[in-house]
Design an enzyme around this catalytic site. Sequence first.
Site: not given
Length: 147
Positions: A115, A104
């Site tokens: 990512y 997160e």
Amino acid sequence: MMAPADDIDRIMAVMQAAFDPAYGEAWSRRQVEDALLVGNCHYRIAEVLEEPAGFTLSRYGFEEEELLLIAVSPDFRRRGIGETLLRDCKADAKLRGARQLLLEMRSDNLAVHLYRQSGFVEIGARKNYYRTPSGARLDAITFACPL
């Protein structure tokens, strides 16, 4: 099992250099130590010429691993250390039996490109979860990467 004190020192050195204190995302030494005492938390430290350059801290739970923290010191960014840490975290998680790696982050975090390039896809959001230095609110984005 507690990590050796010098490993915690290395993690904290990177943490202090890498996280903007305005967001309050950096963990305290006590938080890191407590997490590692639980037994299902794992860490990896990247070093360059014996200097701590980055780290990951993750937590394994039934077929999932959550990447709690990943950081690379500003002096060592753009050298592939973050990619290597992510790749190694994914491999370690898979060995522990995880089927996916979760993380997160703030919606304005520039690491989103790293990512996505590493196979993470957005699976959810928490509205107004983070507060910026100016008081504005930012969403938290949840990502998953199949292993």
